[in-house]
Design an enzyme around this catalytic site. Structure first.
Site, short mmCIF file in Angstrom:
data_model
loop_
_atom_site.label_atom_id
_atom_site.label_comp_id
_atom_site.label_asym_id
_atom_site.label_seq_id
_atom_site.Cartn_x
_atom_site.Cartn_y
_atom_site.Cartn_z
CG ASN A 151 -12.26 -0.58 4.40
OD1 ASN A 151 -12.94 -1.20 5.20
ND2 ASN A 151 -11.32 0.32 3.92
CG HIS A 198 -8.83 -3.40 -2.42
ND1 HIS A 198 -10.12 -2.24 -3.27
CD2 HIS A 198 -8.67 -2.21 -1.57
CE1 HIS A 198 -10.19 -1.59 -2.06
NE2 HIS A 198 -9.18 -1.49 -0.87
N GLY A 213 -15.34 4.09 3.78
CA GLY A 213 -13.97 4.40 3.52
C GLY A 213 -13.46 3.64 2.01
CD GLN A 214 -14.96 -0.58 -2.19
OE1 GLN A 214 -15.53 -0.32 -1.86
NE2 GLN A 214 -14.87 -1.53 -3.09
CG ASP A 226 -2.42 0.94 0.73
OD1 ASP A 226 -2.84 0.42 0.99
OD2 ASP A 226 -1.83 2.61 1.13
CB ILE A 227 0.95 4.25 -2.16
CG1 ILE A 227 2.00 4.73 -2.95
CG2 ILE A 227 -0.58 4.99 -1.92
CD1 ILE A 227 1.86 5.79 -3.97
CG HIS A 237 -6.62 -2.67 3.43
ND1 HIS A 237 -6.46 -2.06 3.12
CD2 HIS A 237 -7.94 -2.87 2.48
CE1 HIS A 237 -6.68 -1.17 1.80
NE2 HIS A 237 -7.71 -1.34 1.90
P1 AMP Z 1 -9.51 1.16 0.39
O1 AMP Z 1 -9.86 2.67 0.72
O2 AMP Z 1 -10.21 0.14 0.85
O3 AMP Z 1 -10.55 1.50 -0.97
O4 AMP Z 1 -8.24 0.84 -0.14
C1 AMP Z 1 -7.34 1.22 -1.34
C2 AMP Z 1 -5.99 1.82 -0.69
O5 AMP Z 1 -5.38 1.41 -2.13
C3 AMP Z 1 -5.48 2.68 -0.11
O6 AMP Z 1 -5.14 1.98 1.29
C4 AMP Z 1 -4.76 3.32 -0.61
O7 AMP Z 1 -3.48 4.10 0.27
C5 AMP Z 1 -3.88 2.52 -2.08
N1 AMP Z 1 -3.60 3.25 -3.12
C6 AMP Z 1 -4.03 4.07 -3.98
N2 AMP Z 1 -3.39 4.17 -4.37
C7 AMP Z 1 -2.37 3.31 -4.91
C8 AMP Z 1 -0.91 3.09 -5.36
N3 AMP Z 1 -0.72 3.55 -6.56
N4 AMP Z 1 -0.45 2.26 -5.10
C9 AMP Z 1 -0.47 1.50 -3.69
N5 AMP Z 1 -1.40 1.45 -3.46
C10 AMP Z 1 -2.37 2.12 -3.50
#
Ligand code: AMP
Ligand code: ZN
Length: 110
Positions: A87, A100, A93-94, A30-31, A102
């Protein structure tokens, strides 16, 4: 190609830090990590927006994803404890609407 950040990551159009993969699943860091170890696991195909849409046809890739998550947890040394979160919807919070999970852990190292 959908305008979807995770589809673009799987396609290599957006860089990512790969952790592991199988034929159907991609795992990457995760970024914006919310834990010392924070890995995302996604089906390579944009099969669903969230687990709210799961049906019987999804059993195979979902099992493959969970088995890979357990393997990643072992490989990342998370034996002390880890969690999987998914989520569903903006209220939860999605922010990315490509299903996906976490995988988070590593707190014991702190
Ligand atoms: P959610 O909030 O459950 O939809 O999770 C989306 C996740 O994707 C968040 O934790 C972001 O930090 C992560 N995210 C978004 N863009 C990227 C990216 N380019 N590389 C890695 N993680 C990402
Ligand atoms: Zn997608």
């Amino acid at each position: 190609m959908r305008d979807c950040v995770f589809c673009k990551i799987v396609a290599g159009e957006i860089p990512s830090s790969m952790v592991a993969e199988t034929d159907r699943i991609y795992a990457f860091r995760d970024i914006e990590p919310h834990a010392p170890t924070h890995v995302l696991l996604v089906p390579k195909e944009h099969v669903l927006d969230s687990v709210a849409e799961l049906g019987a046809d999804d059993a195979d890739w979902l099992a493959e994803l969970m088995v890979l998550a357990a393997r990643v947890a072992r490989d990342e040394g998370l034996e002390d404890g880890w969690r999987i979160v998914t989520n569903v919807g903006p209220a939860a919070g999605q922010t990315v609407f490509h299903v996906h999970f976490h995988l988070m852990g590593g707190w014991a190292d702190r």
